[in-house]
Design an enzyme around this catalytic site. Structure first.
Site, mmCIF file in Angstrom:
data_model
loop_
_atom_site.group_PDB
_atom_site.id
_atom_site.type_symbol
_atom_site.label_atom_id
_atom_site.label_comp_id
_atom_site.label_asym_id
_atom_site.label_seq_id
_atom_site.Cartn_x
_atom_site.Cartn_y
_atom_site.Cartn_z
ATOM 1 N N GLU B 254 1.084 -1.236 0.135
ATOM 2 C CA GLU B 254 0.072 -0.037 -0.031
ATOM 3 C C GLU B 254 0.660 1.354 0.048
ATOM 4 O O GLU B 254 2.026 1.061 0.300
ATOM 5 C CB GLU B 254 -0.729 -0.036 1.226
ATOM 6 C CG GLU B 254 -1.534 -1.151 1.927
ATOM 7 C CD GLU B 254 -1.381 -0.917 3.310
ATOM 8 O OE1 GLU B 254 -1.395 -0.273 3.841
ATOM 9 O OE2 GLU B 254 -1.908 -2.174 3.804
ATOM 10 N N LYS B 256 2.558 4.458 1.537
ATOM 11 C CA LYS B 256 3.033 4.954 2.922
ATOM 12 C C LYS B 256 2.456 6.371 3.053
ATOM 13 O O LYS B 256 2.937 7.246 2.600
ATOM 14 C CB LYS B 256 4.405 4.814 3.211
ATOM 15 C CG LYS B 256 4.941 5.291 4.479
ATOM 16 C CD LYS B 256 6.348 4.979 4.817
ATOM 17 C CE LYS B 256 6.582 5.467 6.143
ATOM 18 N NZ LYS B 256 5.640 6.183 6.918
ATOM 19 N N GLU B 304 -4.065 5.901 9.022
ATOM 20 C CA GLU B 304 -3.138 7.152 9.007
ATOM 21 C C GLU B 304 -4.253 8.309 9.089
ATOM 22 O O GLU B 304 -4.978 8.452 8.275
ATOM 23 C CB GLU B 304 -2.442 7.059 7.933
ATOM 24 C CG GLU B 304 -1.085 8.107 8.218
ATOM 25 C CD GLU B 304 -0.031 7.723 8.726
ATOM 26 O OE1 GLU B 304 -0.115 6.682 9.248
ATOM 27 O OE2 GLU B 304 0.994 8.376 8.959
#
Lengths: 337, 558
Positions: B254, B256, B304
């Site tokens: 994926e 970052k 995130e």
């Protein structure tokens, strides 16, 4: 008419116009008066040297063949229109403050000094003067030393503890001064004491001068260190953490320095233990020494010069900072020794 | 305090993990329960509520030591730690005290009951009975921040050894909202059925950096880094960094994302947002409150937090403006709305599913998202499709354009672990941007670097002038620091307090992660994570970059 100052600060070092000599100069000069044998004060390349008789042998060992003249503590010597004498600074064996008198005006260059009697060097003697040029390596109130006896008790306890646990103790200490000071106060009943070659050489010189008694063995290639259980090794700070220590098996390392007062510095050196013992005066020692000179003018060199001279001005002295190339007991110097 | 001070010294005086665990473990077996609880709390960043300000402490200590305040401030600058600087200048203790750690904390709590203008004699009386090391720790109780090289992981291992419990379970128990005021040693550590704290997050699983080869030669490199970090002609070969991971079929990837690592918890109809620093930050991101109605109960997402606009992440700087705020004005919320870019599911229908393989957790996560509207404050971190490691290197090359920092590589069958464990999760970051700059100011460091010059200001050319544009503190070896410090001492042009202006002579390659416009900086540009990457002995000042070069980077990557 204003008289020329007794001492001036030049690019080559502290200079006396009346006697045409330098004190601890860092560029080659004709005549150099040397306070003590540490590398930042006793440099090579001068034509003539003058130092105390006690400091001489170490200087000759470190600098090779030099034209060296010596005097005893307190003995006066006329050089040109100046009268000079050397007085105990208590820093290392033979170390001196240099007093320069011209037409009744007296200046003293402290060199490096400490006020506590270390049992090895001639203890510091205050010299009355008009102007005092002082080091201030530890010229901050955070530097406050415990008595030597207290620190030595800590070191001996640490050593005994390591010996009981089957570890060799390794103390990082300067080769001239600190190492021998430790030798005087380490308790030989705990175990054998070994000295790194760099230190052993200095020990030998001081033994020949009857300043030190021999109680340590030099670490040589054929010394069977495995047989010496519970030993304590004196080594220059740069050898801590080095492969040289592998021969001793499991070790416990410690640094002996005034800087160990600061937790951050100890951690940066990766020293497990730090013992706070210095051959420089602490804050109180500096102030006490300055008071004892009864000087009005104070020049601060190497160390926390700006802070220290500002404080001295605050409390009524006429103080200023002088830029020199002395390093005192700095952190970087460790790497070089 | 003596027992705690002994523990502290023991931990402080060894660098060996095994020793630290032994000391902590024996402390956890012998100390009083409240002392133990506070020890865990302090070492994990919790501290008692502050009863006096640091300004008061400075004034009182200077007065007690009979030194002017400016001198104390200079001492503090050299020591680098306020609690330590206070302890070092105070006069030696006059008396001794039998107070334990917990006793002192209770004492500090009672101080809140004392009118604030009458607290000084109490603090001074405390100082008078504490030897240096204990005094330092007492001050730390007030100022906070115990850094003794005891990680959460290490403390958990020691606790596991002392109590015979499983380390992962203990790590989970230690997470969350507790303080020694709200729980007890028995409840937190010992009870089988530890009181259910609905807000309690799971320990975060952290990735390791993938080793990136660095075979660029000095000298003839272009000013700007090429987008890929790979030299052209190299693109058909597998990068050794990924080659060490074996066949790529076992791995997923994926982006970052460059935001704040966060965990969002929905339990019993309440939303809790946690940062990686174990801070409950729910109030700072009101966007997430609506999740209470969107997500099924008993859901914990890992992801995130990003400032997100027009379907892409905003620069980190946008998020930064929101981090320090306890409350968020509407304007800021509109300017920098946040989303959680979710990439893992840790709790599903109230079940802890961390032990399930990554692929299975992802399947649950995807299914969960299928049921959500597209507009909410949640995004699903998409899988990057790749057939070979070369494909993935190509994708990584597009990271900066996608507003990300690189790629994450996760093993398809990996469980969600605890802490930083090597092997299953990797981060493969982009090479940083770099620019060659001239050192113009130097300042002595703090603490470990007291007496060395370690904080530098760098400048770029603008015509004949050098314009300062960034500071940098890290990246040099100890030997280089010693060398530059020596040089600084001899090449000082002017002093401004602790700062020295030096002859423009040395060129350093400054590396940074990103840059953005900033009216507060003289150069108009602010860098993210600037550090000294290389001391360019091979360059003279005239060969340093210009401010225009930096502005061009801003237009390309800002």
């Amino acid at each position: 008419m204003r008289r020329a100052p007794v001492l001036t600060f030049t690019r080559k070092g502290i200079y006396c116009p009346a006697g045409d000599f330098y004190i601890d100069p860092w560029r080659p000069v004709d005549r150099a008066l040397i306070t003590h044998g540490h590398a930042d004060h006793a440099r090579s390349g001068h034509r003539r040297y003058l130092a105390t008789d006690l400091a001489g042998p170490v200087m000759q060992h470190r600098l090779g063949k030099i034209d060296l003249d010596s005097v005893k503590y307190g003995q006066t010597r006329r050089i040109g229109d100046a009268t000079v004498s050397f007085h105990p600074a208590g820093h290392v064996p033979g170390s001196a403050q240099i007093k320069v008198e011209v037409l009744g005006e007296i200046w003293v260059v402290s060199g490096d000094y400490k006020t506590e009697n270390d049992g090895l060097s001639d203890p510091f003697e205050p010299v009355a003067c008009h102007s005092f040029i002082t080091e201030c390596t530890f010229g901050m109130p955070i530097f406050d030393w415990q008595p030597q006896a207290t620190v030595m008790a800590q070191i001996n306890a640490w050593w005994a503890n390591n010996a009981a646990a089957g570890r060799t103790s390794v103390l990082g200490a300067y080769a001239l001064g600190k190492a021998q000071r430790l030798l005087v106060h380490l308790n030989p009943d705990i175990g054998p004491i070994l000295s790194h070659t760099a230190i052993a050489k200095t020990n030998e010189i001081l033994q020949n001068q009857s300043i030190l008694t021999n109680n340590s063995k030099q670490v040589t290639a054929n010394l069977d260190v495995k047989k010496l259980s519970g030993a304590l090794v004196l080594a220059p700070p740069s050898s801590l953490g080095s492969t040289w220590l592998r021969r001793f098996g499991p070790v416990s390392e410690a640094v002996v320095s005034g800087w160990m007062r600061l937790r951050g510095v100890r951690r940066r050196r990766n020293a497990e233990r730090g013992f706070v013992l210095s051959d420089h005066a602490d804050w109180k020692g500096l102030l006490q020494a300055i008071r004892a000179t009864e000087a009005e003018n104070i020049y601060t060199t190497h160390g926390y010069t700006d802070v220290f001279s500002r404080y001295l001005s605050d409390i009524g002295y006429c103080a200023q900072t002088v830029t020199t190339e002395f390093t005192g007991e700095t952190l970087e110097q460790d790497q070089a020794l | 305090m003596k027992t705690f001070a002994t523990l502290f010294s023991q931990l402080d005086e060894t660098t060996k993990t095994s020793d630290k665990i032994r000391y902590l473990s024996s402390y956890f077996q012998l100390a009083k329960p409240m002392d133990k609880l506070w020890t865990i709390a302090l070492f994990s960043g919790r501290r008692p509520k502050r009863a006096v300000t640091t300004t008061q402490l400075r004034h009182w200590a200077a007065e007690r030591a009979e030194i002017p305040l400016w001198l104390f401030e200079d001492c503090y600058r050299v020591v680098g730690d306020l609690a330590e600087a206070l302890a070092l200048i105070l006069p030696p203790a006059q008396r001794t005290s039998d107070y334990s750690l917990d006793d002192w904390i209770v004492w500090l709590r009672a101080l809140h009951e004392v009118p604030s203008d009458q607290r000084k004699p109490h603090i001074i009386r405390a100082w008078d009975q504490l030897p240096v090391q204990q005094c330092f720790l007492f001050n730390k109780l007030i100022t906070g921040g115990f850094r003794v090289g005891v990680s959460q992981k290490l403390m958990t291992r020691a606790l596991a050894q002392a109590t015979g419990q499983d380390a992962a379970t203990l790590a989970h128990r230690l997470m969350g909202n507790w303080t020694p005021e709200t729980t007890t040693w028995a409840k937190l550590i010992e009870s089988d059925n530890s009181e259910t704290d609905l807000s309690r997050p799971y320990p975060f699983y952290l990735a390791h950096g993938l080793e990136v080869r660095d075979n660029r030669k000095l000298g003839d490199r272009p000013i700007m880094m090429p987008e890929t970090g790979l030299a052209s002609g190299d693109t058909q070969k597998t990068d050794p960094a990924t080659a060490q991971l074996g066949p790529c079929q076992h791995w997923r990837a994926e982006w970052k994302w460059d935001g704040i690592r966060g965990q969002i918890i929905l339990r019993d109809g309440n939303v809790y947002v946690w940062s990686r620093g174990e801070e409950l930050i729910t109030d700072r991101f009101p966007e997430f409150t609506e999740l209470a109605t969107l997500l099924p109960d008993g859901t914990v997402l890992d992801g995130e937090i990003l400032a997100w606009k027009a379907d892409r992440p905003m620069p980190f700087n946008a998020l930064q403006k929101r981090i320090g705020r306890k409350t968020v004005p509407k304007k800021l919320r509109d300017d920098a709305p946040v989303v959680l870019m979710a990439y893992d599911l840790l709790e599903h229908h109230g079940q802890d599913i961390r032990a399930q393989p990554y692929d299975r957790r992802q399947a649950h996560l995807t299914a969960l998202f299928a049921a959500l509207p597209d507009t909410g404050p949640l995004r699903l971190s998409q899988q990057l499709v790749f057939e070979t490691w070369v494909d993935l290197a190509g994708a990584r090359a597009g990271a900066r354009a996608a507003g990300t920092e690189g790629v994450m590589i996760k093993r398809q069958d990996s469980a969600y672990g605890v802490g930083r464990k090597k092997g299953d999760w990797w981060k493969w970051k982009l090479d940083p941007l770099t620019i060659d700059a001239v050192m113009i100011y130097a300042q002595a460091g703090h603490g470990r670097r007291a007496t060395l010059y370690s904080d530098f200001t760098f400048a770029l050319w603008q015509g004949e002038d050098l314009v300062p544009f960034t500071k940098a503190y890290s990246g040099l070896t100890d030997a280089e620091l010693a060398e530059i410090s020596k040089w600084v001492r001899k090449n000082t042009l002017q002093r401004f307090g602790p700062v020295r202006q030096v002859t423009p002579h040395h060129v350093f390659e400054i590396a940074f992660e990103g840059l953005h416009e900033s009216p507060r900086h003289k150069s108009g540009v602010a860098l993210r994570f600037p550090r000294m990457r290389r001391w360019r002995h091979d360059k003279v000042v005239q060969q340093a970059n210009t401010l225009d070069d930096l502005k061009e980077m801003l237009s390309r990557y800002g």
